[in-house]
Motif scaffolding. Structure first.
Motif, PDB file in Angstrom:
ATOM      1  N   TYR A  33      48.972  43.566  53.684  1.00 20.73           N
ATOM      2  CA  TYR A  33      49.861  43.523  52.529  1.00 20.73           C
ATOM      3  C   TYR A  33      50.560  44.878  52.413  1.00 20.73           C
ATOM      4  O   TYR A  33      50.295  45.675  51.521  1.00 20.73           O
ATOM      5  N   GLN A  35      53.444  45.939  51.439  1.00 22.64           N
ATOM      6  CA  GLN A  35      54.219  46.316  50.254  1.00 22.64           C
ATOM      7  C   GLN A  35      53.336  46.940  49.180  1.00 22.64           C
ATOM      8  O   GLN A  35      53.771  47.815  48.440  1.00 22.64           O
ATOM      9  N   GLN A  36      52.098  46.504  49.065  1.00 15.26           N
ATOM     10  CA  GLN A  36      51.194  47.022  48.036  1.00 15.26           C
ATOM     11  C   GLN A  36      50.378  48.224  48.494  1.00 15.26           C
ATOM     12  O   GLN A  36      49.890  48.975  47.676  1.00 15.26           O
ATOM     13  N   CYS A  37      50.223  48.388  49.810  1.00 15.07           N
ATOM     14  CA  CYS A  37      49.312  49.412  50.323  1.00 15.07           C
ATOM     15  C   CYS A  37      49.997  50.435  51.233  1.00 15.07           C
ATOM     16  O   CYS A  37      49.391  50.905  52.201  1.00 15.07           O
ATOM     17  N   SER A  38      51.234  50.736  50.970  1.00 13.73           N
ATOM     18  CA  SER A  38      51.970  51.764  51.730  1.00 13.73           C
ATOM     19  C   SER A  38      51.893  51.531  53.238  1.00 13.73           C
ATOM     20  O   SER A  38      51.672  52.455  54.013  1.00 13.73           O
ATOM     21  N   ALA A  42      44.904  45.602  53.091  1.00  8.57           N
ATOM     22  CA  ALA A  42      44.145  45.602  51.841  1.00  8.57           C
ATOM     23  C   ALA A  42      42.805  44.948  52.145  1.00  8.57           C
ATOM     24  O   ALA A  42      42.711  44.096  53.028  1.00  8.57           O
ATOM     25  N   GLN A  51      38.382  42.990  43.500  1.00 12.28           N
ATOM     26  CA  GLN A  51      39.687  43.650  43.519  1.00 12.28           C
ATOM     27  C   GLN A  51      40.011  44.166  44.919  1.00 12.28           C
ATOM     28  O   GLN A  51      39.125  44.529  45.684  1.00 12.28           O
ATOM     29  N   TRP A  52      41.289  44.184  45.237  1.00 12.83           N
ATOM     30  CA  TRP A  52      41.757  44.678  46.527  1.00 12.83           C
ATOM     31  C   TRP A  52      41.831  46.193  46.511  1.00 12.83           C
ATOM     32  O   TRP A  52      42.231  46.805  45.522  1.00 12.83           O
ATOM     33  N   CYS A  54      43.163  49.611  48.919  1.00 13.58           N
ATOM     34  CA  CYS A  54      44.041  50.020  50.012  1.00 13.58           C
ATOM     35  C   CYS A  54      43.414  51.188  50.770  1.00 13.58           C
ATOM     36  O   CYS A  54      43.049  52.190  50.146  1.00 13.58           O
ATOM     37  N   ASN A  92      43.746  46.251  40.636  1.00 14.27           N
ATOM     38  CA  ASN A  92      44.054  45.665  41.940  1.00 14.27           C
ATOM     39  C   ASN A  92      44.895  46.631  42.765  1.00 14.27           C
ATOM     40  O   ASN A  92      45.756  47.324  42.224  1.00 14.27           O
ATOM     41  N   TYR A  93      44.641  46.693  44.061  1.00 12.36           N
ATOM     42  CA  TYR A  93      45.364  47.527  45.023  1.00 12.36           C
ATOM     43  C   TYR A  93      45.241  49.013  44.717  1.00 12.36           C
ATOM     44  O   TYR A  93      46.189  49.761  44.815  1.00 12.36           O
ATOM     45  N   SER A  95      44.049  52.748  45.634  1.00 12.21           N
ATOM     46  CA  SER A  95      43.963  53.469  46.908  1.00 12.21           C
ATOM     47  C   SER A  95      42.634  54.202  47.017  1.00 12.21           C
ATOM     48  O   SER A  95      42.227  54.895  46.082  1.00 12.21           O
TER      49      SER A  95
END
Length: 103
Positions: A33, A35-38, A42, A51-52, A54, A92-93, A95
């Motif tokens: 993913y 877009q969410q994790c640079s 994830a 929860q996800w 990164c 969520n997401y 780092s």
């Protein structure tokens, strides 16, 4: 020296609050993913309360995948935001600061 001894009781609680939390556990899910994790994957662990998380880098991606395939647990250190989050209340997401695979 006396000023330092006077300041230590004040500094210790501040330093304790600013600690990282460890949401360790087995890797249960991995997904791409970017877009969410640079640009990274994830993942979820048994300790991340669904929860996800990164990974912090490409090396973190590799550690997570290695742990998943080897059925190993990981230590996942996350900034506690001065005690405002815990493993049971992760956004969520979030780092990770760093990830360690357990032997």
């Amino acid at each position: 020296m006396k000023a330092l001894l006077t300041a230590l009781p004040i500094l210790f609680p501040v330093l304790a609050i600013a600690a990282d939390i460890n949401c360790k556990g087995k890797v249960t899910w991995v997904m791409d993913y970017p877009q969410q994790c640079s640009g990274n994957t994830a993942f979820k662990t048994s300790g991340s309360d669904g929860q996800w998380i990164c990974p912090p880098s490409d090396n973190g991606n590799a550690i997570v995948l290695a742990a998943l395939t080897a059925d190993k647990s990981v230590e996942v250190y996350i900034d506690s935001k001065n005690g405002s989050i815990s493993c049971s209340s992760l956004p969520n997401y979030v780092s990770a600061k760093y990830i360690i695979i357990n032997p």
